[in-house]
Design a protein around this motif. Sequence first.
Motif, short mmCIF file in Angstrom:
data_model
loop_
_atom_site.label_atom_id
_atom_site.label_comp_id
_atom_site.label_asym_id
_atom_site.label_seq_id
_atom_site.Cartn_x
_atom_site.Cartn_y
_atom_site.Cartn_z
N TYR A 51 -8.67 -14.98 -128.81
CA TYR A 51 -8.19 -14.12 -129.88
C TYR A 51 -9.14 -12.95 -130.09
O TYR A 51 -10.34 -13.06 -129.86
CB TYR A 51 -8.09 -14.90 -131.20
N SER A 110 -3.89 -13.12 -131.09
CA SER A 110 -3.91 -13.71 -129.75
C SER A 110 -3.91 -12.63 -128.66
O SER A 110 -3.15 -11.67 -128.73
CB SER A 110 -2.71 -14.63 -129.57
N ASN A 148 -0.82 -18.61 -131.67
CA ASN A 148 -0.47 -17.70 -130.57
C ASN A 148 0.99 -17.81 -130.15
O ASN A 148 1.37 -17.31 -129.08
CB ASN A 148 -1.36 -17.98 -129.36
#
Length: 208
Positions: free
Chosen positions: A101, A172, A205
């Motif tokens: 991330y 993400s 994500n």
Amino acid sequence: MAVKNGGSTDPNANRELEKLIKEAKTNNVPVDNINRAIKRASDSDAANFAASTFEAYGQGGASMIINVLSDNPNRASADIKLAVKKNDGKMAETGSVMFMYDYKGKVTIEGVPDEEELLEAAIEAGCDEMELVDGDEEGTSIVYTGPKEVGIMMEAVGSLKFSSKGVIAHVSKAPLQVTDEEFEINMGIIDALEELDDVDSIEHNMLN
């Protein structure tokens, strides 16, 4: 933390708290949630509240970052691990999820601005980073910027007559699509975590 730093639960006497409440309302945080957070922070042990982060995996390659604000780290850790395990998730090693991330400013725009006009306004406002993408809902946009540039990016958006709300978030680097079954299981993990008092927010994500 604003209550602790500003020394008062009265926003009229605590400028940091007043600013935080305004930002929360801008981001559509329910008033009850705001009042509950202030009450918790005003307790005698407020000085012991500390922020921490946990990482977890769901189904289908989904990953989660769990942001925590707690006065009892041991309780928070135990509750989070239990909620993840009971709902078919798995706790992750520290750093094994986070590296996937980026920490960014995220400004959601009510509308679709012209990218060149927004870029010009952002540069004029002093932003060094800008990425404009489609929003989660039709007719909206998201602009990513540096984590310290959320406020000035919102000013740039406002100069184009669009309303917006901004947060700092883990975004993400490689969002993924999971099956409907996997998504349902993963949302069960997230729902269980969100019910915990110590959990402040959860980022994931999944594209679904």
